[in-house]
Design a protein around this motif. Sequence first.
Motif, PDB file in Angstrom:
ATOM      1  N   GLU A  68       0.927  -1.130  -0.018  1.00 55.44           N
ATOM      2  CA  GLU A  68       0.071  -0.177   0.096  1.00 55.44           C
ATOM      3  C   GLU A  68       0.797   1.232   0.010  1.00 55.44           C
ATOM      4  OE1 GLU A  68      -0.606  -2.514   1.969  1.00 55.44           O
ATOM      5  OE2 GLU A  68      -2.138  -3.371   1.008  1.00 55.44           O
ATOM      6  N   GLU A  69       1.715   1.425   0.828  1.00 52.39           N
ATOM      7  CA  GLU A  69       2.684   2.631   0.997  1.00 52.39           C
ATOM      8  C   GLU A  69       3.420   2.667  -0.200  1.00 52.39           C
ATOM      9  OE1 GLU A  69       5.221   3.140   4.352  1.00 52.39           O
ATOM     10  OE2 GLU A  69       3.510   3.014   5.802  1.00 52.39           O
ATOM     11  N   LEU A  70       3.999   1.501  -0.824  1.00 54.81           N
ATOM     12  CA  LEU A  70       4.901   1.702  -1.745  1.00 54.81           C
ATOM     13  C   LEU A  70       3.990   2.096  -3.113  1.00 54.81           C
ATOM     14  CD1 LEU A  70       7.113   0.965  -3.807  1.00 54.81           C
ATOM     15  CD2 LEU A  70       6.384  -1.535  -3.684  1.00 54.81           C
ATOM     16  N   PHE A  71       2.902   1.738  -3.229  1.00 53.33           N
ATOM     17  CA  PHE A  71       2.029   2.008  -4.376  1.00 53.33           C
ATOM     18  C   PHE A  71       1.623   3.737  -4.129  1.00 53.33           C
ATOM     19  CE2 PHE A  71      -1.638   2.514  -7.101  1.00 53.33           C
ATOM     20  CZ  PHE A  71      -1.168   1.872  -7.951  1.00 53.33           C
ATOM     21  N   VAL A  72       1.163   4.214  -2.905  1.00 54.62           N
ATOM     22  CA  VAL A  72       1.088   5.453  -2.705  1.00 54.62           C
ATOM     23  C   VAL A  72       2.301   6.583  -3.110  1.00 54.62           C
ATOM     24  CG1 VAL A  72       0.886   7.287  -0.931  1.00 54.62           C
ATOM     25  CG2 VAL A  72      -0.622   5.217  -1.014  1.00 54.62           C
ATOM     26  N   ASP A  73       3.471   5.847  -2.812  1.00 57.51           N
ATOM     27  CA  ASP A  73       4.731   6.604  -3.486  1.00 57.51           C
ATOM     28  C   ASP A  73       4.542   6.740  -4.924  1.00 57.51           C
ATOM     29  OD1 ASP A  73       5.663   7.487  -1.084  1.00 57.51           O
ATOM     30  OD2 ASP A  73       7.127   6.044  -0.939  1.00 57.51           O
ATOM     31  N   VAL A  74       4.192   5.712  -5.553  1.00 62.11           N
ATOM     32  CA  VAL A  74       4.313   5.556  -7.095  1.00 62.11           C
ATOM     33  C   VAL A  74       3.272   6.672  -7.539  1.00 62.11           C
ATOM     34  CG1 VAL A  74       3.781   4.512  -9.156  1.00 62.11           C
ATOM     35  CG2 VAL A  74       4.939   3.160  -7.304  1.00 62.11           C
ATOM     36  N   VAL A  75       2.171   6.698  -7.004  1.00 57.60           N
ATOM     37  CA  VAL A  75       0.962   7.814  -7.364  1.00 57.60           C
ATOM     38  C   VAL A  75       1.697   9.091  -7.148  1.00 57.60           C
ATOM     39  CG1 VAL A  75      -1.150   8.676  -6.967  1.00 57.60           C
ATOM     40  CG2 VAL A  75      -0.808   6.388  -7.020  1.00 57.60           C
ATOM     41  N   ARG A  76       2.163   9.278  -5.772  1.00 58.41           N
ATOM     42  CA  ARG A  76       2.913  10.817  -5.459  1.00 58.41           C
ATOM     43  C   ARG A  76       3.961  11.068  -6.341  1.00 58.41           C
ATOM     44  NH1 ARG A  76       3.862  12.182   0.623  1.00 58.41           N
ATOM     45  NH2 ARG A  76       5.021  10.201   0.525  1.00 58.41           N
ATOM     46  N   ALA A  77       4.660  10.336  -6.771  1.00 61.35           N
ATOM     47  CA  ALA A  77       5.966  10.566  -7.583  1.00 61.35           C
ATOM     48  C   ALA A  77       5.464  11.035  -8.962  1.00 61.35           C
ATOM     49  CB  ALA A  77       6.883   9.421  -7.676  1.00 61.35           C
ATOM     50  N   ALA A  78       4.344  10.606  -9.271  1.00 62.85           N
ATOM     51  CA  ALA A  78       3.690  10.574 -10.583  1.00 62.85           C
ATOM     52  C   ALA A  78       2.761  12.017 -10.861  1.00 62.85           C
ATOM     53  CB  ALA A  78       2.836   9.739 -11.478  1.00 62.85           C
ATOM     54  N   GLU A  79       2.583  12.568  -9.587  1.00 64.72           N
ATOM     55  CA  GLU A  79       1.798  13.786  -9.600  1.00 64.72           C
ATOM     56  C   GLU A  79       2.676  14.983  -9.545  1.00 64.72           C
ATOM     57  OE1 GLU A  79      -2.523  12.285  -7.255  1.00 64.72           O
ATOM     58  OE2 GLU A  79      -0.681  13.421  -6.055  1.00 64.72           O
ATOM     59  N   ASN A 116      -5.809   5.267 -14.818  1.00 63.19           N
ATOM     60  CA  ASN A 116      -6.000   3.972 -14.494  1.00 63.19           C
ATOM     61  C   ASN A 116      -5.512   3.617 -13.065  1.00 63.19           C
ATOM     62  OD1 ASN A 116      -7.317   3.537 -16.757  1.00 63.19           O
ATOM     63  ND2 ASN A 116      -5.709   2.385 -17.808  1.00 63.19           N
ATOM     64  N   VAL A 117      -4.360   4.050 -12.916  1.00 65.66           N
ATOM     65  CA  VAL A 117      -3.963   3.841 -11.484  1.00 65.66           C
ATOM     66  C   VAL A 117      -4.577   4.395 -10.489  1.00 65.66           C
ATOM     67  CG1 VAL A 117      -2.104   4.442  -9.921  1.00 65.66           C
ATOM     68  CG2 VAL A 117      -1.543   3.356 -12.306  1.00 65.66           C
ATOM     69  N   ILE A 118      -5.006   5.553 -10.686  1.00 63.87           N
ATOM     70  CA  ILE A 118      -5.986   6.283  -9.501  1.00 63.87           C
ATOM     71  C   ILE A 118      -7.381   5.386  -9.472  1.00 63.87           C
ATOM     72  CG2 ILE A 118      -7.104   8.454  -8.975  1.00 63.87           C
ATOM     73  CD1 ILE A 118      -4.789   9.951 -10.114  1.00 63.87           C
ATOM     74  N   ALA A 119      -8.043   5.224 -10.595  1.00 68.03           N
ATOM     75  CA  ALA A 119      -9.271   4.483 -10.440  1.00 68.03           C
ATOM     76  C   ALA A 119      -9.062   3.165  -9.930  1.00 68.03           C
ATOM     77  CB  ALA A 119      -9.632   4.255 -11.906  1.00 68.03           C
ATOM     78  N   GLN A 120      -8.033   2.579  -9.834  1.00 74.05           N
ATOM     79  CA  GLN A 120      -7.814   1.212  -9.347  1.00 74.05           C
ATOM     80  C   GLN A 120      -7.295   1.513  -7.805  1.00 74.05           C
ATOM     81  OE1 GLN A 120      -5.503  -2.094 -11.010  1.00 74.05           O
ATOM     82  NE2 GLN A 120      -5.251  -0.926 -12.959  1.00 74.05           N
ATOM     83  N   MET A 121      -6.806   2.548  -7.471  1.00 70.31           N
ATOM     84  CA  MET A 121      -6.661   2.864  -6.062  1.00 70.31           C
ATOM     85  C   MET A 121      -7.902   3.055  -5.365  1.00 70.31           C
ATOM     86  SD  MET A 121      -3.915   5.713  -4.798  1.00 70.31           S
ATOM     87  CE  MET A 121      -4.921   7.203  -5.257  1.00 70.31           C
ATOM     88  N   LYS A 122      -8.504   3.857  -6.141  1.00 73.00           N
ATOM     89  CA  LYS A 122      -9.912   4.281  -5.314  1.00 73.00           C
ATOM     90  C   LYS A 122     -10.839   2.966  -5.053  1.00 73.00           C
ATOM     91  CE  LYS A 122     -10.774   8.924  -6.937  1.00 73.00           C
ATOM     92  NZ  LYS A 122     -11.603   9.580  -7.888  1.00 73.00           N
ATOM     93  N   ILE A 127      -5.311   0.612  -0.171  1.00 69.39           N
ATOM     94  CA  ILE A 127      -4.622   1.617  -0.804  1.00 69.39           C
ATOM     95  C   ILE A 127      -5.104   2.980  -0.882  1.00 69.39           C
ATOM     96  CG2 ILE A 127      -3.412   2.104  -3.136  1.00 69.39           C
ATOM     97  CD1 ILE A 127      -3.093  -0.805  -3.445  1.00 69.39           C
ATOM     98  N   TRP A 128      -6.311   2.980  -0.585  1.00 70.75           N
ATOM     99  CA  TRP A 128      -7.084   4.454  -0.834  1.00 70.75           C
ATOM    100  C   TRP A 128      -6.963   5.105   0.612  1.00 70.75           C
ATOM    101  CZ3 TRP A 128      -8.001   8.237  -3.808  1.00 70.75           C
ATOM    102  CH2 TRP A 128      -9.180   8.732  -3.540  1.00 70.75           C
ATOM    103  N   ASP A 129      -7.080   4.078   1.666  1.00 68.19           N
ATOM    104  CA  ASP A 129      -6.914   4.659   2.959  1.00 68.19           C
ATOM    105  C   ASP A 129      -5.428   5.018   3.209  1.00 68.19           C
ATOM    106  OD1 ASP A 129      -9.550   3.923   3.551  1.00 68.19           O
ATOM    107  OD2 ASP A 129      -9.016   2.166   4.648  1.00 68.19           O
ATOM    108  N   ALA A 130      -4.389   4.333   2.817  1.00 67.67           N
ATOM    109  CA  ALA A 130      -2.974   4.767   2.916  1.00 67.67           C
ATOM    110  C   ALA A 130      -2.610   6.048   2.127  1.00 67.67           C
ATOM    111  CB  ALA A 130      -2.157   3.611   2.192  1.00 67.67           C
ATOM    112  N   TYR A 131      -3.340   6.226   1.092  1.00 71.55           N
ATOM    113  CA  TYR A 131      -3.201   7.494   0.022  1.00 71.55           C
ATOM    114  C   TYR A 131      -3.871   8.437   0.987  1.00 71.55           C
ATOM    115  CZ  TYR A 131      -3.525  10.601  -3.782  1.00 71.55           C
ATOM    116  OH  TYR A 131      -3.203  11.922  -4.586  1.00 71.55           O
ATOM    117  N   HIS A 132      -4.894   8.500   1.699  1.00 72.25           N
ATOM    118  CA  HIS A 132      -5.612   9.370   2.483  1.00 72.25           C
ATOM    119  C   HIS A 132      -4.729   9.874   3.802  1.00 72.25           C
ATOM    120  CE1 HIS A 132      -9.493  11.128   1.638  1.00 72.25           C
ATOM    121  NE2 HIS A 132      -9.278  10.140   0.647  1.00 72.25           N
TER     122      HIS A 132
END
Lengths: 209, 209
Positions: A68-79, A116-122, A127-132
């Motif tokens: 979860e945390e790893l994935f949040v970092d991927v999203v964050r690095a892409a934003e 797609n990544v954000i849609a899957q995350m939601k 993972i959504w909780d970790a992103y929050h």
Amino acid sequence: MSLADSHPRHDGPVRGRPRSEAVERAIMEGILKLLEDGVPLAELSIERIARTAGVGKATIYRRWRGKEELFVDVVRAAEPPDPELPGTSMRDDLVALLEQLRQRGLMTRSSVLLHNVIAQMKSTPKIWDAYHAIVVEPRRRKQHAILRRGQANGELRTDLDVDVMNDMIFGPMLVRAVMRPDADLPEGLAEQMADAVLEGLRPVSSPSP
Amino acid sequence: MSLADSHPRHDGPVRGRPRSEAVERAIMEGILKLLEDGVPLAELSIERIARTAGVGKATIYRRWRGKEELFVDVVRAAEPPDPELPGTSMRDDLVALLEQLRQRGLMTRSSVLLHNVIAQMKSTPKIWDAYHAIVVEPRRRKQHAILRRGQANGELRTDLDVDVMNDMIFGPMLVRAVMRPDADLPEGLAEQMADAVLEGLRPVSSPSP
């Protein structure tokens, strides 16, 4: 989506161990590669990520507590990165944050992968909780701090709840950037929204410009 | 969640055939029963719904084009009905719609069933698209019409995009009611938000109250 010039930004939980940017980048790019190949988020195991990145599983677990945390970092690095706040006024700081949100909306539209990544995350509650916890809540705390400084400086009403005013300021752009992929996000929208809403959120005693 | 006193409201596609409220209620309550029993939305077939409601499949197909439309009606019947607009001013009409949105947020919080149904709907693109076409888009068109009347009456600025102002007015409540299940929705919030944001959306030439 490239991760060049970007790296995980941690203003969330502090992990207190040295990081190697090259290794982290290889791991995160490994995930992007798997996602680009169409592997669904739910099937991304740490083992598979490690294999794709050419590292051991332990190397990943030393850096992230879990998928979860790893994935949040991927999203964050892409934003787009968090902007430098100009600090010249509450209004200017808010415009900078609104502009970042507008840019995030534009990027999500132009990148099918990020979309797609954000849609899957939601649709993946953990993972959504970790992103929050790691991204959304610290961002909201920063926004609240800006508004409280604005109240202290006489730039903002003190008779309305800070959290309500926060949603009045950021909600409209959030809706357009995130909930309504068809809505226009023209240049200048951040300033336009900030100035119109702050007109109604100014202390009543202060003079109109 | 009870469907007593409620029935499908169709301001979307017109189907032009007589309806029997009792039969419709039996069908929709059959769906609710299945959902309450924990049957996931994806497993709700027309056949199973017909069996639970004690009607034939043809009876359902005479009334709804498919599972998606039927399901949207179930959600709509469970939500607070569209309010009568007072029509006394643009501001009063907007307050009525904001109050309905606040009530929807409160209902989603108090009903685990409605909460789950909406979550499942969001992760089922065909049903989500149907909900948008049948419920969300007509609602937005109604909001735009109110704002255009406000512009014609001199209650609203004409130098900002109507769709942007619409998000400035409804976005904050939408965020609190739908995206942030932890946010307070106190009584009086609709009036508070409307009055604060309209302060900045008044034509510049009109006098302050």
